[in-house]
Motif scaffolding. Structure first.
Motif, PDB file in Angstrom:
ATOM      1  N   ARG A  23       0.987  -1.359  -0.146  1.00 11.57           N
ATOM      2  CA  ARG A  23       0.025  -0.204  -0.162  1.00 11.57           C
ATOM      3  C   ARG A  23       0.824   1.171   0.035  1.00 11.57           C
ATOM      4  O   ARG A  23       1.844   1.387   0.998  1.00 11.57           O
ATOM      5  CB  ARG A  23      -0.981   0.113   1.145  1.00 11.57           C
ATOM      6  CG  ARG A  23      -1.969  -1.067   1.155  1.00 11.57           C
ATOM      7  CD  ARG A  23      -2.796  -0.946   2.470  1.00 11.57           C
ATOM      8  NE  ARG A  23      -3.397  -2.188   2.478  1.00 11.57           N
ATOM      9  CZ  ARG A  23      -5.040  -2.522   1.843  1.00 11.57           C
ATOM     10  NH1 ARG A  23      -5.410  -1.571   1.219  1.00 11.57           N
ATOM     11  NH2 ARG A  23      -5.552  -3.681   2.192  1.00 11.57           N
ATOM     12  N   TRP A  24       0.494   2.195  -1.199  1.00 10.93           N
ATOM     13  CA  TRP A  24       1.428   3.348  -1.208  1.00 10.93           C
ATOM     14  C   TRP A  24       0.649   4.623  -0.979  1.00 10.93           C
ATOM     15  O   TRP A  24      -0.726   4.703  -1.231  1.00 10.93           O
ATOM     16  CB  TRP A  24       1.957   3.384  -2.562  1.00 10.93           C
ATOM     17  CG  TRP A  24       3.160   2.025  -2.641  1.00 10.93           C
ATOM     18  CD1 TRP A  24       2.700   1.098  -3.082  1.00 10.93           C
ATOM     19  CD2 TRP A  24       4.376   2.203  -2.744  1.00 10.93           C
ATOM     20  NE1 TRP A  24       3.726   0.208  -3.527  1.00 10.93           N
ATOM     21  CE2 TRP A  24       4.971   1.126  -2.890  1.00 10.93           C
ATOM     22  CE3 TRP A  24       5.384   3.192  -2.363  1.00 10.93           C
ATOM     23  CZ2 TRP A  24       6.308   0.795  -3.029  1.00 10.93           C
ATOM     24  CZ3 TRP A  24       6.657   2.936  -2.376  1.00 10.93           C
ATOM     25  CH2 TRP A  24       7.061   1.561  -2.953  1.00 10.93           C
ATOM     26  N   ARG A  25       1.142   5.702  -0.336  1.00 14.52           N
ATOM     27  CA  ARG A  25       0.599   6.952  -0.269  1.00 14.52           C
ATOM     28  C   ARG A  25       1.385   8.004  -0.617  1.00 14.52           C
ATOM     29  O   ARG A  25       2.525   8.161   0.203  1.00 14.52           O
ATOM     30  CB  ARG A  25      -0.097   7.024   0.972  1.00 14.52           C
ATOM     31  CG  ARG A  25      -0.959   8.357   1.453  1.00 14.52           C
ATOM     32  CD  ARG A  25      -1.226   8.637   2.726  1.00 14.52           C
ATOM     33  NE  ARG A  25      -1.986   7.443   3.397  1.00 14.52           N
ATOM     34  CZ  ARG A  25      -3.410   7.253   3.207  1.00 14.52           C
ATOM     35  NH1 ARG A  25      -4.093   8.053   2.492  1.00 14.52           N
ATOM     36  NH2 ARG A  25      -3.772   6.215   3.653  1.00 14.52           N
ATOM     37  N   ASP A  26       1.183   8.864  -1.399  1.00 13.49           N
ATOM     38  CA  ASP A  26       2.084  10.084  -1.949  1.00 13.49           C
ATOM     39  C   ASP A  26       3.331   9.636  -2.130  1.00 13.49           C
ATOM     40  O   ASP A  26       4.267  10.099  -1.828  1.00 13.49           O
ATOM     41  CB  ASP A  26       2.143  11.038  -0.638  1.00 13.49           C
ATOM     42  CG  ASP A  26       0.552  11.786  -0.457  1.00 13.49           C
ATOM     43  OD1 ASP A  26      -0.142  11.845  -1.411  1.00 13.49           O
ATOM     44  OD2 ASP A  26       0.212  11.952   0.809  1.00 13.49           O
ATOM     45  N   GLY A  27       3.599   8.471  -2.644  1.00 12.87           N
ATOM     46  CA  GLY A  27       4.827   7.968  -3.244  1.00 12.87           C
ATOM     47  C   GLY A  27       5.612   7.250  -2.069  1.00 12.87           C
ATOM     48  O   GLY A  27       6.931   6.921  -2.306  1.00 12.87           O
ATOM     49  N   GLU A  28       5.134   7.111  -0.828  1.00 18.26           N
ATOM     50  CA  GLU A  28       5.715   6.612   0.291  1.00 18.26           C
ATOM     51  C   GLU A  28       5.080   5.016   0.566  1.00 18.26           C
ATOM     52  O   GLU A  28       3.872   5.055   0.456  1.00 18.26           O
ATOM     53  CB  GLU A  28       5.612   7.459   1.517  1.00 18.26           C
ATOM     54  CG  GLU A  28       6.431   8.661   1.387  1.00 18.26           C
ATOM     55  CD  GLU A  28       8.075   8.529   1.214  1.00 18.26           C
ATOM     56  OE1 GLU A  28       8.396   7.410   1.849  1.00 18.26           O
ATOM     57  OE2 GLU A  28       8.640   9.497   0.576  1.00 18.26           O
ATOM     58  N   LEU A  29       5.732   4.253   0.861  1.00 19.84           N
ATOM     59  CA  LEU A  29       5.277   2.802   1.335  1.00 19.84           C
ATOM     60  C   LEU A  29       4.584   3.045   2.631  1.00 19.84           C
ATOM     61  O   LEU A  29       5.252   3.498   3.707  1.00 19.84           O
ATOM     62  CB  LEU A  29       6.291   2.134   1.546  1.00 19.84           C
ATOM     63  CG  LEU A  29       5.922   0.366   1.903  1.00 19.84           C
ATOM     64  CD1 LEU A  29       5.033  -0.073   0.629  1.00 19.84           C
ATOM     65  CD2 LEU A  29       7.122  -0.451   2.003  1.00 19.84           C
ATOM     66  N   GLU A  30       3.264   2.477   2.468  1.00 19.48           N
ATOM     67  CA  GLU A  30       2.449   2.556   3.963  1.00 19.48           C
ATOM     68  C   GLU A  30       2.562   1.580   4.724  1.00 19.48           C
ATOM     69  O   GLU A  30       2.758   1.323   5.892  1.00 19.48           O
ATOM     70  CB  GLU A  30       0.875   2.951   3.626  1.00 19.48           C
ATOM     71  CG  GLU A  30       0.701   4.449   3.355  1.00 19.48           C
ATOM     72  CD  GLU A  30       0.579   5.175   4.712  1.00 19.48           C
ATOM     73  OE1 GLU A  30      -0.544   4.756   5.504  1.00 19.48           O
ATOM     74  OE2 GLU A  30       1.197   6.007   4.903  1.00 19.48           O
ATOM     75  N   SER A  31       2.597   0.296   3.933  1.00 19.29           N
ATOM     76  CA  SER A  31       2.570  -1.153   4.511  1.00 19.29           C
ATOM     77  C   SER A  31       2.830  -2.127   3.510  1.00 19.29           C
ATOM     78  O   SER A  31       2.501  -2.003   2.202  1.00 19.29           O
ATOM     79  CB  SER A  31       1.343  -1.345   5.205  1.00 19.29           C
ATOM     80  OG  SER A  31       0.139  -1.683   4.365  1.00 19.29           O
ATOM     81  N   LEU A  32       3.535  -3.175   3.749  1.00 18.06           N
ATOM     82  CA  LEU A  32       3.636  -4.395   2.997  1.00 18.06           C
ATOM     83  C   LEU A  32       3.438  -5.468   3.771  1.00 18.06           C
ATOM     84  O   LEU A  32       3.767  -5.508   5.066  1.00 18.06           O
ATOM     85  CB  LEU A  32       5.208  -4.229   2.374  1.00 18.06           C
ATOM     86  CG  LEU A  32       5.472  -5.326   1.657  1.00 18.06           C
ATOM     87  CD1 LEU A  32       6.483  -4.796   0.484  1.00 18.06           C
ATOM     88  CD2 LEU A  32       6.253  -6.598   2.150  1.00 18.06           C
ATOM     89  N   ALA A  33       2.887  -6.543   3.109  1.00 17.97           N
ATOM     90  CA  ALA A  33       2.772  -7.956   3.923  1.00 17.97           C
ATOM     91  C   ALA A  33       2.863  -9.063   2.815  1.00 17.97           C
ATOM     92  O   ALA A  33       2.333  -8.915   1.725  1.00 17.97           O
ATOM     93  CB  ALA A  33       1.371  -8.002   4.543  1.00 17.97           C
ATOM     94  N   GLY A  34       3.860 -10.026   3.118  1.00 20.98           N
ATOM     95  CA  GLY A  34       4.058 -10.956   2.110  1.00 20.98           C
ATOM     96  C   GLY A  34       4.396 -12.298   2.737  1.00 20.98           C
ATOM     97  O   GLY A  34       4.938 -12.475   3.677  1.00 20.98           O
ATOM     98  N   MET A  35       4.215 -13.391   1.897  1.00 20.70           N
ATOM     99  CA  MET A  35       4.908 -14.564   2.231  1.00 20.70           C
ATOM    100  C   MET A  35       5.649 -15.180   1.003  1.00 20.70           C
ATOM    101  O   MET A  35       5.041 -15.283  -0.261  1.00 20.70           O
ATOM    102  CB  MET A  35       3.588 -15.660   2.610  1.00 20.70           C
ATOM    103  CG  MET A  35       2.722 -15.122   3.865  1.00 20.70           C
ATOM    104  SD  MET A  35       1.205 -16.301   3.782  1.00 20.70           S
ATOM    105  CE  MET A  35       0.413 -15.577   2.394  1.00 20.70           C
TER     106      MET A  35
END
Length: 253
Positions: A122-134
């Motif tokens: 999830r990105w906002r204003d070019g910045e990473l807000e969150s990431l979740a992965g496996m």
């Protein structure tokens, strides 16, 4: 972008050595059912996504890449062994990017190697807000989550959490806007490495079913990657060399 590290593709396998070199074939197939640890990891990753904060207005990131799905064929020495897919969605002022990668190498009806990776960014204003992965990397399991908080990022890899108070960059390179030299964190395994980027000019490549003009970018340092981006900044091709000298390519379909 979470490309698999350049290390040996095939690990030792109990198959007659006189037969394997002659009959090894690569093919894309259906994924095996998730094991209990994989199901548990998926539940944790989904919970991290649900806990992500959202906000105000949509932003434009990556031009065309922010609007259309991007699908890549994964090739090993010219043979297709898998697929890499990104889907984009505007949601509550953020850009949601869903990524899925599958690779498989088989002999007859036996799977010799399997790689699976799924994540949500999830990105906002070019910045990473969150990431979740496996990631399932031929027997190795990785669960990675990153959440931006007040003044720092919280990053968790296989249950071990750390605070990162320096600028954070990840190797999710689907748009030229995501290019960053310096220290990168792997979205697949949580490893970190240092790279630099060099612009090598425009070239004609084969992608999206024909010849296209693309800007060639070379990443070098602790990881070597060749990347090609289209005029609007969307990724068209990735190429790198594996640990056994084989050539891996992600080519935009």
């Amino acid at each position: 972008m979470g490309y698999r590290p350049a290390r040996p593709l095939l690990r030792p396998f109990r198959l007659p050595t006189s037969v394997l070199p002659l009959l090894l074939t690569a093919s894309l197939g259906l994924a095996a059912p998730l094991t209990a640890p994989e199901v548990a990891a998926q539940a944790v990753a989904q919970e991290a996504i649900r806990n992500t904060t959202t906000g105000a207005t949509p932003e434009a990131i990556g031009g065309e890449a922010a609007q259309d799905a991007m699908v890549f064929d994964v090739l090993r020495d010219g043979d297709k062994i898998g697929e890499h897919r990104l889907d984009f969605e505007r949601l509550d002022g953020t850009l949601k990017v869903s990524v899925e990668t599958e690779m498989k190498v088989s002999f007859a009806f036996v799977t010799l190697f399997r790689y699976e990776h799924k994540r949500v960014e999830r990105w906002r204003d070019g910045e990473l807000e969150s990431l979740a992965g496996m990631t399932h990397d031929d027997g190795e399991e990785f669960e990675v989550s990153i959440v931006r908080k007040e003044g720092f990022y919280s990053r968790t890899v296989n249950g071990t959490e750390e605070e990162i108070r320096e600028p954070l960059s990840v190797d999710s390179l689907w748009s030229k806007d995501r290019l960053s030299a310096g220290k990168l964190f792997s979205v697949a395994s949580g490893e970190s490495y240092r790279v630099r980027s060099n612009m090598l000019g425009w070239e004609t490549i084969e992608a999206k079913g024909g010849s296209m003009e693309a800007e060639h970018v070379k990443l070098s340092g602790e990881v070597e990657r060749d990347l090609w981006y289209g005029p609007s900044g969307e990724l068209l091709k990735v190429q790198y060399e594996g640990a056994e000298g084989e050539t891996f390519e992600y080519v935009r379909r």
